[in-house]
Design a protein around this motif. Structure first.
Motif, PDB file in Angstrom:
ATOM      1  N   ILE A   1     -37.271 -16.808   0.492  1.00 60.73           N
ATOM      2  CA  ILE A   1     -36.302 -17.101  -0.558  1.00 60.73           C
ATOM      3  C   ILE A   1     -34.935 -17.266   0.089  1.00 60.73           C
ATOM      4  O   ILE A   1     -34.378 -16.312   0.635  1.00 60.73           O
ATOM      5  CB  ILE A   1     -36.271 -15.976  -1.606  1.00 60.73           C
ATOM      6  CG1 ILE A   1     -37.658 -15.794  -2.237  1.00 60.73           C
ATOM      7  CG2 ILE A   1     -35.220 -16.279  -2.679  1.00 60.73           C
ATOM      8  CD1 ILE A   1     -37.786 -14.555  -3.097  1.00 60.73           C
ATOM      9  N   VAL A   2     -34.405 -18.477   0.041  1.00 66.27           N
ATOM     10  CA  VAL A   2     -33.065 -18.749   0.560  1.00 66.27           C
ATOM     11  C   VAL A   2     -32.093 -18.660  -0.615  1.00 66.27           C
ATOM     12  O   VAL A   2     -32.196 -19.406  -1.582  1.00 66.27           O
ATOM     13  CB  VAL A   2     -32.983 -20.147   1.201  1.00 66.27           C
ATOM     14  CG1 VAL A   2     -31.594 -20.360   1.813  1.00 66.27           C
ATOM     15  CG2 VAL A   2     -34.059 -20.330   2.256  1.00 66.27           C
ATOM     16  N   GLY A   3     -31.171 -17.729  -0.523  1.00 62.54           N
ATOM     17  CA  GLY A   3     -30.297 -17.437  -1.655  1.00 62.54           C
ATOM     18  C   GLY A   3     -30.890 -16.300  -2.473  1.00 62.54           C
ATOM     19  O   GLY A   3     -31.056 -16.391  -3.687  1.00 62.54           O
ATOM     20  N   ALA A   4     -31.221 -15.214  -1.779  1.00 58.93           N
ATOM     21  CA  ALA A   4     -31.935 -14.088  -2.398  1.00 58.93           C
ATOM     22  C   ALA A   4     -30.943 -13.124  -3.033  1.00 58.93           C
ATOM     23  O   ALA A   4     -30.696 -12.025  -2.535  1.00 58.93           O
ATOM     24  CB  ALA A   4     -32.788 -13.371  -1.355  1.00 58.93           C
ATOM     25  N   GLY A   5     -30.366 -13.543  -4.148  1.00 57.38           N
ATOM     26  CA  GLY A   5     -29.414 -12.707  -4.851  1.00 57.38           C
ATOM     27  C   GLY A   5     -30.080 -11.785  -5.861  1.00 57.38           C
ATOM     28  O   GLY A   5     -31.307 -11.731  -5.963  1.00 57.38           O
ATOM     29  N   PRO A   6     -29.285 -11.076  -6.658  1.00 51.33           N
ATOM     30  CA  PRO A   6     -29.824 -10.066  -7.575  1.00 51.33           C
ATOM     31  C   PRO A   6     -30.436 -10.625  -8.854  1.00 51.33           C
ATOM     32  O   PRO A   6     -31.008  -9.869  -9.643  1.00 51.33           O
ATOM     33  CB  PRO A   6     -28.592  -9.211  -7.905  1.00 51.33           C
ATOM     34  CG  PRO A   6     -27.444 -10.148  -7.738  1.00 51.33           C
ATOM     35  CD  PRO A   6     -27.813 -11.058  -6.598  1.00 51.33           C
ATOM     36  N   GLY A   7     -30.327 -11.937  -9.082  1.00 55.24           N
ATOM     37  CA  GLY A   7     -30.879 -12.538 -10.284  1.00 55.24           C
ATOM     38  C   GLY A   7     -32.244 -13.156 -10.041  1.00 55.24           C
ATOM     39  O   GLY A   7     -33.243 -12.461  -9.850  1.00 55.24           O
ATOM     40  N   VAL A   8     -32.305 -14.488 -10.017  1.00 55.11           N
ATOM     41  CA  VAL A   8     -33.574 -15.204  -9.824  1.00 55.11           C
ATOM     42  C   VAL A   8     -34.201 -14.870  -8.474  1.00 55.11           C
ATOM     43  O   VAL A   8     -35.418 -14.722  -8.364  1.00 55.11           O
ATOM     44  CB  VAL A   8     -33.356 -16.727  -9.959  1.00 55.11           C
ATOM     45  CG1 VAL A   8     -34.606 -17.497  -9.540  1.00 55.11           C
ATOM     46  CG2 VAL A   8     -32.998 -17.082 -11.400  1.00 55.11           C
ATOM     47  N   GLY A   9     -33.379 -14.728  -7.438  1.00 55.52           N
ATOM     48  CA  GLY A   9     -33.917 -14.402  -6.118  1.00 55.52           C
ATOM     49  C   GLY A   9     -34.668 -13.083  -6.124  1.00 55.52           C
ATOM     50  O   GLY A   9     -35.800 -12.989  -5.633  1.00 55.52           O
ATOM     51  N   MET A  10     -34.057 -12.057  -6.701  1.00 51.73           N
ATOM     52  CA  MET A  10     -34.678 -10.739  -6.748  1.00 51.73           C
ATOM     53  C   MET A  10     -35.940 -10.757  -7.605  1.00 51.73           C
ATOM     54  O   MET A  10     -36.990 -10.208  -7.213  1.00 51.73           O
ATOM     55  CB  MET A  10     -33.682  -9.726  -7.318  1.00 51.73           C
ATOM     56  CG  MET A  10     -34.231  -8.319  -7.416  1.00 51.73           C
ATOM     57  SD  MET A  10     -34.668  -7.657  -5.774  1.00 51.73           S
ATOM     58  CE  MET A  10     -34.972  -5.950  -6.175  1.00 51.73           C
ATOM     59  N   GLU A  11     -35.868 -11.392  -8.769  1.00 52.24           N
ATOM     60  CA  GLU A  11     -37.025 -11.408  -9.661  1.00 52.24           C
ATOM     61  C   GLU A  11     -38.179 -12.223  -9.071  1.00 52.24           C
ATOM     62  O   GLU A  11     -39.352 -11.886  -9.269  1.00 52.24           O
ATOM     63  CB  GLU A  11     -36.631 -11.958 -11.034  1.00 52.24           C
ATOM     64  CG  GLU A  11     -35.617 -11.115 -11.782  1.00 52.24           C
ATOM     65  CD  GLU A  11     -36.100  -9.694 -12.055  1.00 52.24           C
ATOM     66  OE1 GLU A  11     -37.330  -9.452 -12.073  1.00 52.24           O
ATOM     67  OE2 GLU A  11     -35.240  -8.814 -12.259  1.00 52.24           O
ATOM     68  N   THR A  12     -37.857 -13.274  -8.336  1.00 52.01           N
ATOM     69  CA  THR A  12     -38.901 -14.066  -7.681  1.00 52.01           C
ATOM     70  C   THR A  12     -39.546 -13.272  -6.557  1.00 52.01           C
ATOM     71  O   THR A  12     -40.771 -13.293  -6.387  1.00 52.01           O
ATOM     72  CB  THR A  12     -38.323 -15.390  -7.146  1.00 52.01           C
ATOM     73  OG1 THR A  12     -37.744 -16.117  -8.241  1.00 52.01           O
ATOM     74  CG2 THR A  12     -39.406 -16.241  -6.511  1.00 52.01           C
TER      75      THR A  12
ATOM     76  N   GLU B   1     -35.841 -13.092 -15.006  1.00 51.55           N
ATOM     77  CA  GLU B   1     -37.240 -12.676 -14.921  1.00 51.55           C
ATOM     78  C   GLU B   1     -38.183 -13.775 -15.413  1.00 51.55           C
ATOM     79  O   GLU B   1     -39.260 -13.990 -14.847  1.00 51.55           O
ATOM     80  CB  GLU B   1     -37.445 -11.402 -15.735  1.00 51.55           C
ATOM     81  CG  GLU B   1     -38.817 -10.775 -15.562  1.00 51.55           C
ATOM     82  CD  GLU B   1     -38.944  -9.454 -16.298  1.00 51.55           C
ATOM     83  OE1 GLU B   1     -40.025  -8.835 -16.218  1.00 51.55           O
ATOM     84  OE2 GLU B   1     -37.964  -9.041 -16.953  1.00 51.55           O
ATOM     85  N   ASN B   2     -37.770 -14.484 -16.460  1.00 50.05           N
ATOM     86  CA  ASN B   2     -38.583 -15.581 -16.980  1.00 50.05           C
ATOM     87  C   ASN B   2     -38.636 -16.750 -15.996  1.00 50.05           C
ATOM     88  O   ASN B   2     -39.663 -17.419 -15.861  1.00 50.05           O
ATOM     89  CB  ASN B   2     -38.040 -16.061 -18.321  1.00 50.05           C
ATOM     90  CG  ASN B   2     -38.171 -15.019 -19.414  1.00 50.05           C
ATOM     91  OD1 ASN B   2     -38.870 -14.026 -19.241  1.00 50.05           O
ATOM     92  ND2 ASN B   2     -37.485 -15.218 -20.521  1.00 50.05           N
ATOM     93  N   VAL B   3     -37.505 -17.001 -15.324  1.00 47.96           N
ATOM     94  CA  VAL B   3     -37.470 -18.061 -14.320  1.00 47.96           C
ATOM     95  C   VAL B   3     -38.473 -17.763 -13.210  1.00 47.96           C
ATOM     96  O   VAL B   3     -39.216 -18.639 -12.767  1.00 47.96           O
ATOM     97  CB  VAL B   3     -36.057 -18.227 -13.732  1.00 47.96           C
ATOM     98  CG1 VAL B   3     -36.051 -19.304 -12.645  1.00 47.96           C
ATOM     99  CG2 VAL B   3     -35.054 -18.581 -14.817  1.00 47.96           C
ATOM    100  N   ALA B   4     -38.507 -16.516 -12.766  1.00 51.12           N
ATOM    101  CA  ALA B   4     -39.441 -16.120 -11.705  1.00 51.12           C
ATOM    102  C   ALA B   4     -40.888 -16.358 -12.117  1.00 51.12           C
ATOM    103  O   ALA B   4     -41.719 -16.806 -11.316  1.00 51.12           O
ATOM    104  CB  ALA B   4     -39.224 -14.659 -11.337  1.00 51.12           C
TER     105      ALA B   4
END
Length: 240
Positions: free
Chosen positions: A7-18, A214-217
């Motif tokens: 995951i490139v761009g592993a932030g606390p939103g979509v990155g974390m949930e993915t 979470e839904n995006v993930a």
């Protein structure tokens, strides 16, 4: 043998949930972000959930640095099955009239949204050829619609979409899947405390409906599994 995702761009939103979604499906998870301290916190949180993680610090404003980080994690993880590019760029300073967009700001977005996306894909392709894996990109609906004050974001997103189409066509003979996910708006963090603390959105940012990270993930995981469409729009799913 475990599959792997970077995951490139592993932030606390979509990155974390993915990371969480794929990790719970027995994937090894490689994380790339620029802040070493935040990266360590993220790794610790995932480790507590039993998810095997690897990490590298790199800044998406430097395509060469991103490429080297992807290659390094590919070696550490003994392969790449999914490369997920999720770098939004500096959204907090982006929402200005097009007549006020500086060349410096547009260059920053083009570098982070397009050039580093390409460099990370190129670094991952040798591994993805071996695994017959996936390249996945998040983007936004301003890639095709001139919403007010989104020119600095939308023009690079439009370029990213076309770039992803080229990758899809050229990599199809190698059985590498390419997926493109335009999101309705900046995703809402699943953790209310972290959402309240974010600094990547402009002052006063408020929408009645938001996409939820979470839904995006979940959609990302299903797209990678099904490999059925190139473009998968992600709509707002909650009323605030």
């Amino acid at each position: 043998m475990k599959k792997s995702i970077i995951i490139v761009g592993a932030g606390p939103g979509v990155g974390m949930e993915t990371a969480r979604k794929f990790g719970k499906q027995n994937y090894k998870v490689g994380l790339i972000r620029r802040g070493k301290e935040n990266l360590a916190i993220m790794e610790e949180e995932l480790a507590q959930e039993g998810i095997e993680t690897f990490s590298a610090t790199a800044d998406a404003s430097d395509p060469k640095e991103i490429s080297e980080a992807v290659q390094a994690l590919g070696e550490k993880m003994a392969g790449i099955d999914v490369l997920f590019y999720n770098v939004p760029g500096p959204l907090g300073k982006a929402y200005v009239p097009v007549t006020e967009v500086s060349t410096e700001l547009l260059t920053e977005f083009l570098t982070m949204r397009v050039l580093s996306a390409l460099s990370s894909a190129q670094a991952a392709i040798p591994y993805l050829k071996a695994s017959k894996g996936s390249l996945l990109f998040t983007s936004g609906q301003s890639d095709r619609s001139p919403f007010p004050y989104t020119a600095a974001i939308g023009a690079p997103q439009a370029a990213l979409r076309l770039l992803a189409e080229h990758l899809r066509d050229e990599l199809k003979p190698d059985d590498i899947f390419v997926g493109y996910l335009p999101l309705d708006n900046p995703p809402l963090y699943s953790d209310p405390a972290k959402e309240k603390e974010r600094t990547d959105l402009p002052e006063g940012f408020a929408l009645k409906e938001r996409v939820i990270a979470e839904n995006v993930a979940e959609i990302i995981f299903n797209l990678n599994r099904d490999r059925d469409v190139f473009e998968k729009p992600v709509k707002a799913t909650t009323n605030l």
